[in-house]
Design a protein around this motif. Structure first.
Motif, PDB file in Angstrom:
ATOM      1  N   ARG A  64      -3.638  11.967  25.734  1.00  0.00           N
ATOM      2  CA  ARG A  64      -4.999  12.473  25.826  1.00  0.00           C
ATOM      3  C   ARG A  64      -5.213  13.047  27.215  1.00  0.00           C
ATOM      4  O   ARG A  64      -4.766  12.480  28.209  1.00  0.00           O
ATOM      5  CB  ARG A  64      -6.020  11.360  25.555  1.00  0.00           C
ATOM      6  N   ARG A  65      -5.911  14.150  27.287  1.00  0.00           N
ATOM      7  CA  ARG A  65      -6.157  14.819  28.562  1.00  0.00           C
ATOM      8  C   ARG A  65      -7.643  14.822  28.889  1.00  0.00           C
ATOM      9  O   ARG A  65      -8.473  15.123  28.040  1.00  0.00           O
ATOM     10  CB  ARG A  65      -5.640  16.264  28.541  1.00  0.00           C
ATOM     11  N   ASN A  66      -7.947  14.467  30.138  1.00  0.00           N
ATOM     12  CA  ASN A  66      -9.305  14.600  30.687  1.00  0.00           C
ATOM     13  C   ASN A  66     -10.359  13.918  29.814  1.00  0.00           C
ATOM     14  O   ASN A  66     -11.418  14.483  29.530  1.00  0.00           O
ATOM     15  CB  ASN A  66      -9.678  16.080  30.861  1.00  0.00           C
ATOM     16  N   ARG A  93     -11.954  11.203  30.641  1.00  0.00           N
ATOM     17  CA  ARG A  93     -13.002  10.596  31.466  1.00  0.00           C
ATOM     18  C   ARG A  93     -13.433  11.524  32.602  1.00  0.00           C
ATOM     19  O   ARG A  93     -13.999  11.067  33.587  1.00  0.00           O
ATOM     20  CB  ARG A  93     -12.509   9.269  32.043  1.00  0.00           C
ATOM     21  N   ASN A 137      -6.140  15.129  34.031  1.00  0.00           N
ATOM     22  CA  ASN A 137      -5.753  13.725  33.923  1.00  0.00           C
ATOM     23  C   ASN A 137      -5.150  13.477  32.544  1.00  0.00           C
ATOM     24  O   ASN A 137      -5.687  13.938  31.529  1.00  0.00           O
ATOM     25  CB  ASN A 137      -6.960  12.801  34.114  1.00  0.00           C
ATOM     26  N   HIS A 172      -3.738  10.568  29.787  1.00  0.00           N
ATOM     27  CA  HIS A 172      -3.813   9.160  29.388  1.00  0.00           C
ATOM     28  C   HIS A 172      -2.972   8.977  28.138  1.00  0.00           C
ATOM     29  O   HIS A 172      -2.883   9.873  27.294  1.00  0.00           O
ATOM     30  CB  HIS A 172      -5.261   8.740  29.125  1.00  0.00           C
ATOM     31  N   GLY A 173      -2.357   7.814  28.044  1.00  0.00           N
ATOM     32  CA  GLY A 173      -1.515   7.544  26.887  1.00  0.00           C
ATOM     33  C   GLY A 173      -1.077   6.105  26.843  1.00  0.00           C
ATOM     34  O   GLY A 173      -1.643   5.235  27.522  1.00  0.00           O
ATOM     35  N   TRP A 176       1.246   4.642  28.163  1.00  0.00           N
ATOM     36  CA  TRP A 176       1.792   4.107  29.407  1.00  0.00           C
ATOM     37  C   TRP A 176       0.707   3.544  30.324  1.00  0.00           C
ATOM     38  O   TRP A 176       1.007   2.947  31.342  1.00  0.00           O
ATOM     39  CB  TRP A 176       2.552   5.213  30.143  1.00  0.00           C
ATOM     40  N   ASP A 177      -0.558   3.757  30.002  1.00  0.00           N
ATOM     41  CA  ASP A 177      -1.646   3.242  30.837  1.00  0.00           C
ATOM     42  C   ASP A 177      -1.689   1.720  30.779  1.00  0.00           C
ATOM     43  O   ASP A 177      -1.214   1.093  29.827  1.00  0.00           O
ATOM     44  CB  ASP A 177      -2.986   3.809  30.360  1.00  0.00           C
ATOM     45  N   GLU A 178      -2.294   1.155  31.799  1.00  0.00           N
ATOM     46  CA  GLU A 178      -2.477  -0.297  31.817  1.00  0.00           C
ATOM     47  C   GLU A 178      -3.425  -0.721  30.698  1.00  0.00           C
ATOM     48  O   GLU A 178      -4.368  -0.004  30.355  1.00  0.00           O
ATOM     49  CB  GLU A 178      -3.033  -0.745  33.160  1.00  0.00           C
ATOM     50  N   GLU A 232      -6.382  -2.414  28.776  1.00  0.00           N
ATOM     51  CA  GLU A 232      -7.770  -2.702  29.098  1.00  0.00           C
ATOM     52  C   GLU A 232      -8.308  -3.710  28.091  1.00  0.00           C
ATOM     53  O   GLU A 232      -8.256  -3.467  26.881  1.00  0.00           O
ATOM     54  CB  GLU A 232      -8.616  -1.433  29.067  1.00  0.00           C
TER      55      GLU A 232
END
Length: 293
Positions: A39-41, A43, A274, A276-277, A279-281, A283
């Motif tokens: 996912r891009r941008n 936030r 930005n 996101h995928g 690999w993110d921490e 939540e």
């Protein structure tokens, strides 16, 4: 990082994204679904130019407040301002500001009564007046250059640590830095009354004015830009009477801060990318308050 058709990736056994199960794949293996969750941008906040300009007014007026304070100090050091006149002006501004603060508060529930406010102001003024002779001689053994350098560092620390992002009352670090710099400068004035006047002016500029400005931003948003513009004009005009080149530099700095910097922010925001995928921490979105009781 491999793919489904790469070596070491048997097609008969599907890959699962789990850690608790042993699988016939390398530790760094992922399948073709890895980038499907990209996912891009998601936030990214979109800014509007004039909204950003309005917010930078808080920074510009705070810089101008420091300029106004230094102007008053310079005139008092040169003997062009009488301490009693400055005291009366500060008292009038404090009373007018307090009345405006109460009017803007409207029907808000007060945590402090007016009597408590009066007692706090009286105690502060009494202690400051009593210790003025001591504060006057506080830096007698320190060179003037060192005092000026300490004051400059403290006022810069005040500007850096001021709570701009979340409009609120001045923080302890910001206020203490401004008062410490004010004490250093006030100790270089001719008499104890000058010192008392300068500290009272510092309290008005660095402690009481931000409180009123905070109330204006909450209750009368239309008045905040006008107040910021007036403070900026006062800072430039006061500095111009002492140092025309300094006033020009301050004007350029304020214009850059309020007009050019927002333009750069809005322009560069379009190129923000930005990703996101998986690999993110992780939540934790579940409410864990029940485990804390």
């Amino acid at each position: 990082m491999g793919a489904d058709s790469g070596p070491g990736a048997p097609a008969a056994v599907p890959w699962r994204k789990v850690l608790y199960e042993r699988q016939p794949f390398p530790d760094n293996y992922v399948d073709r679904r890895f980038l499907e969750e990209l996912r891009r941008n998601i936030r990214v906040r979109q800014y509007r130019y004039w909204a950003v300009v309005r917010e930078t007014g808080l920074i510009a007026q705070q810089v101008s407040c420091v300029a106004v304070f230094l102007t008053v100090w310079s005139y008092m050091e040169q003997g062009d301002l009488v301490p009693s006149a400055v005291l009366w002006v500060c008292l009038s501004c404090a009373l007018l500001g307090y009345g405006l603060y109460e009017v803007l508060g409207g029907s808000c529930v007060r945590e402090r009564t007016r009597l408590v406010d009066l007692q706090s102001a009286t105690i502060f003024l009494a202690f400051t007046f009593g210790f003025s002779p001591v504060l006057k001689t506080l830096t007698e053994s320190v060179s003037t250059d060192t005092v000026h350098a300490m004051s400059a560092v403290m006022l810069l620390a005040h500007l850096v640590s001021f709570p701009y992002a979340q409009p609120s009352l001045p923080g302890s670090l910001s206020l203490n830095a401004a008062l410490f710099g004010s004490v250093c400068l006030a100790s270089r004035l001719p008499g104890a009354l000058h010192t008392f006047t300068m500290l009272s002016c510092a309290l008005l500029v660095f402690a009481l004015w931000p409180c009123l400005l905070h109330r204006m931003r909450e209750k009368a948003e239309w008045s905040f830009p006008w107040a910021a513009v007036l403070v900026c004009l006062a800072g430039v005009r006061g500095l111009e009477s002492l140092w025309p080149k300094g006033a020009l530099l301050l004007s350029l700095a304020l214009l850059t801060l309020t007009l050019l910097c927002p333009l750069l922010l809005v322009h560069l925001q379009r190129h923000k990318d930005n990703i996101h995928g998986p690999w993110d921490e992780a939540e934790i979105r579940e409410d864990l308050s029940r485990f804390l009781n």
